[in-house]
Design a protein around this motif. Sequence first.
Motif, short mmCIF file in Angstrom:
data_model
loop_
_atom_site.label_atom_id
_atom_site.label_comp_id
_atom_site.label_asym_id
_atom_site.label_seq_id
_atom_site.Cartn_x
_atom_site.Cartn_y
_atom_site.Cartn_z
N SER A 1 0.80 -1.22 0.00
CA SER A 1 0.00 0.00 0.00
C SER A 1 0.83 1.27 0.00
O SER A 1 0.29 2.36 -0.21
N GLU A 2 2.14 1.16 0.24
CA GLU A 2 3.01 2.33 0.28
C GLU A 2 4.43 1.91 -0.06
O GLU A 2 4.74 0.72 -0.11
N PRO A 3 5.33 2.87 -0.30
CA PRO A 3 6.73 2.50 -0.58
C PRO A 3 7.35 1.74 0.59
O PRO A 3 6.92 1.86 1.74
N ALA A 4 8.39 0.97 0.28
CA ALA A 4 9.09 0.22 1.32
C ALA A 4 9.67 1.17 2.35
O ALA A 4 10.14 2.26 2.01
N ARG A 5 9.64 0.76 3.62
CA ARG A 5 10.17 1.58 4.70
C ARG A 5 11.40 0.91 5.30
O ARG A 5 11.48 -0.31 5.39
N LEU A 6 12.35 1.74 5.73
CA LEU A 6 13.52 1.21 6.41
C LEU A 6 13.19 1.05 7.89
O LEU A 6 12.77 2.00 8.55
N VAL A 7 13.37 -0.16 8.40
CA VAL A 7 13.08 -0.44 9.81
C VAL A 7 14.34 -0.96 10.49
O VAL A 7 15.21 -1.56 9.85
N GLY A 8 14.40 -0.72 11.80
CA GLY A 8 15.55 -1.18 12.58
C GLY A 8 15.40 -2.61 13.03
O GLY A 8 14.46 -3.31 12.65
N ARG A 9 16.32 -3.06 13.87
CA ARG A 9 16.29 -4.44 14.35
C ARG A 9 15.01 -4.74 15.14
O ARG A 9 14.57 -5.88 15.19
N ASP A 10 14.42 -3.70 15.73
CA ASP A 10 13.19 -3.90 16.51
C ASP A 10 11.94 -3.85 15.64
O ASP A 10 10.82 -3.96 16.15
N GLY A 11 12.10 -3.67 14.34
CA GLY A 11 10.97 -3.63 13.43
C GLY A 11 10.30 -2.28 13.32
O GLY A 11 9.32 -2.13 12.58
N ARG A 12 10.80 -1.29 14.02
CA ARG A 12 10.22 0.05 13.97
C ARG A 12 10.90 0.88 12.86
O ARG A 12 12.09 0.71 12.61
N PRO A 13 10.13 1.78 12.25
CA PRO A 13 10.72 2.63 11.20
C PRO A 13 11.89 3.44 11.76
O PRO A 13 11.85 3.91 12.91
N ILE A 14 12.90 3.58 10.94
CA ILE A 14 14.09 4.32 11.34
C ILE A 14 14.41 5.35 10.27
O ILE A 14 14.39 5.04 9.08
N SER A 15 14.69 6.59 10.67
CA SER A 15 14.99 7.65 9.72
C SER A 15 16.41 8.14 9.93
O SER A 15 16.83 8.43 11.07
N PHE A 16 17.15 8.22 8.83
CA PHE A 16 18.52 8.72 8.90
C PHE A 16 18.60 10.19 8.47
O PHE A 16 19.71 10.73 8.36
N GLY A 17 17.44 10.81 8.21
CA GLY A 17 17.44 12.22 7.82
C GLY A 17 18.09 13.12 8.85
O GLY A 17 18.99 13.93 8.53
N PRO A 18 17.68 13.04 10.16
CA PRO A 18 18.30 13.91 11.18
C PRO A 18 19.80 13.66 11.32
O PRO A 18 20.57 14.61 11.53
N ILE A 19 20.23 12.40 11.22
CA ILE A 19 21.66 12.11 11.35
C ILE A 19 22.42 12.68 10.15
O ILE A 19 23.54 13.20 10.28
N ALA A 20 21.79 12.59 8.96
CA ALA A 20 22.43 13.14 7.77
C ALA A 20 22.61 14.64 7.88
O ALA A 20 23.63 15.20 7.46
N GLU A 21 21.62 15.34 8.48
CA GLU A 21 21.73 16.78 8.66
C GLU A 21 22.92 17.13 9.56
O GLU A 21 23.62 18.12 9.35
N LEU A 22 23.14 16.30 10.57
CA LEU A 22 24.28 16.52 11.47
C LEU A 22 25.60 16.21 10.77
O LEU A 22 26.61 16.88 10.99
N ALA A 23 25.58 15.20 9.89
CA ALA A 23 26.83 14.70 9.30
C ALA A 23 27.43 15.65 8.27
O ALA A 23 28.62 15.57 7.98
N VAL A 24 26.65 16.56 7.68
CA VAL A 24 27.18 17.41 6.61
C VAL A 24 27.86 18.66 7.15
O VAL A 24 28.35 19.48 6.36
N ALA A 25 27.93 18.82 8.45
CA ALA A 25 28.62 19.98 9.05
C ALA A 25 29.73 19.47 9.95
O ALA A 25 29.53 18.56 10.76
N ALA A 26 30.92 20.06 9.82
CA ALA A 26 32.09 19.59 10.58
C ALA A 26 31.85 19.63 12.08
O ALA A 26 32.27 18.72 12.82
N GLN A 27 31.18 20.68 12.58
CA GLN A 27 31.00 20.84 14.02
C GLN A 27 30.03 19.83 14.62
O GLN A 27 30.11 19.53 15.82
N THR A 28 29.09 19.30 13.82
CA THR A 28 28.11 18.33 14.35
C THR A 28 28.38 16.91 13.86
O THR A 28 27.64 15.99 14.22
N LEU A 29 29.43 16.73 13.06
CA LEU A 29 29.74 15.39 12.55
C LEU A 29 30.02 14.40 13.68
O LEU A 29 29.55 13.24 13.61
N PRO A 30 30.76 14.76 14.76
CA PRO A 30 30.99 13.79 15.85
C PRO A 30 29.69 13.26 16.45
O PRO A 30 29.59 12.07 16.79
#
Length: 615
Positions: free
Chosen positions: A441-470
Amino acid sequence: MVATFRALASVVMLAGFYVVALVQLGGAVALAIWLSTVLTGVIALKIVFPLFVATVGAVSVALWKAIRAKPAPPEGLPVGPDQAPELWRTVHELAGVVGTRVPDEIRLLPEVNAAVTEDAKLLGLISGRRILYIGLPLLQAMSVDQIRSVLAHELGHYSGQHTRLGAVAYRGRLALGGTISRIGPSNPVGWVFKGYARLYLLVDNAASRRQELEADRSSVQVAGRVAAASALRELPVLDAAWDFYFQRYVHPGWEAGFVPDDLFGGFYALVAARKAELDELRGAEPDGNGSRWDTHPPIPERISVIATAPDVPRPADNRPAYVLLPDIASLGRRLQDRMVDVGDRKVLPWPQFTHAMVAAGAQRQTDAVFRALGRFTGAPEPGLPVLFDVIHAGRLGEFAEQFFSNATRREAAHKFAEPMETLLQSAAVAAQAAWWQHSWSEPARLVGRDGRPISFGPIAELAVAAQTLPEAVARLTALGIDPTHGRVVQRRATADGARLLAGLANIKIDGVDHDVLMLNRGLVFVGNPGKSDKGTKRLQELVSSAPVAELAGRHQFLPFEEVAGATIRKQVPLKAEIVLHDGRRLALQEAWSSELLEKKSRDTLLEALKSFGES
């Protein structure tokens, strides 16, 4: 009367084809005689000989092949009365109502369609073996009333004797097409045959449209006006659903080397899950645009004719049509085994198939970014650790601007969060910390080991800046993802899943003759193509011989991502220089004798070269 008219028209038009050939032959003889009086014999022969070859040679070869050829009906999966007794009982009943002989065989097809064939003899004077073809998707998605209407329509072709002259019409089209394909585009003989072929198709297609309207009356006679119109309205809806199903759920996985273990069961599940969307399509009016070249009238026209036919009141039967088959799931798997050549692809259940398909697509995008990273840094093993070093050094904008041509470096660094999300998703899948979850009924979703949806969008926003990469790295570690999991898999771009856009014959690449195919992912250079004449035909034979990805593997493939720039020195004939990221240069020179796969091929290649900018 319609069948009689089509039979007469087919025979007369086919005979007229050979009359045209004789007239042209006579004209060529007369021209030769006249030329011999004003020119030397050798010159006259050179002028007239191509006309003789085109008229006699091409027609003779095409006629011989047409006489020997027989229409090749779809293979399908035979289902006997013991395997589908209710379906056969229904066909027996409907054949009696429309007044025709029951088919000798019923076969299931892997498409949204139904058809009938008959191996008639002596120009249709003697009836032959009959086969009724039914698309399995119709039985999966239609109601009993609708499928009865479809079956009655097809049986109506038998009762109207529409199938008697099928072989004659087929051979007529084959003879005309074969003749035209053997005559060069500049030969005037070919112009005459092409004009006659258009007339032949106009007459034959007009008769075919009248036959369809006549067969629609048979469907009303059996199922009534409401069911007959409903079945016609359902066909474009199921066509759209079938195309969506293959494009969204099947084709990307097929291109990646996977096959679902239940192809037709998947379509049934999709139709059930997306009922609301399909109901919206059902509420729209069918396309009413038609053409005199169509073999079928537009659906609105057919529905209008149905509305004028005498109605046959009967109780509605809205049960799903698959009740006519005892085990449609088993038949679907048997049809897949019979009709689908999986080759060396891996057969997977739907959950694993969807995961493998989406993961392969994400990894393909990831590899393209990492290959660009390798070119940018010179690193032999480009991956997330190398990219994080670039970010630490404050060079992300410099690297990312190649992906966002209209952005400043600062803007490009910020926009890179989107491709970064894909990189992180691929790393998570490689670390087995995430899984692409299948859904109808919808596009495939990425889920974690617990079966819950997981989003890497917020982590990606942190990763593109040197100060928030750690902090981004810390969050990845908490999810069990080491940055080393993000790495290149395909070290050089391939043409897997690519589409053909254009083709040019007789092109010199660094002074050597080639044919060139343009894909949406790069150029295929086919060396030593052969003689310069009949380049279009050579290209057509080439692209029909194998999938474009296979052709790219056999010949030299230049991915667009390896092109740094291009300089166009002349547009017609095309002359250009392509510069690669590694410093190599390729000279491309189109010959005056070049030929195109289709008329916009040169323009398509020109636009692609212009998009790289001046080298």
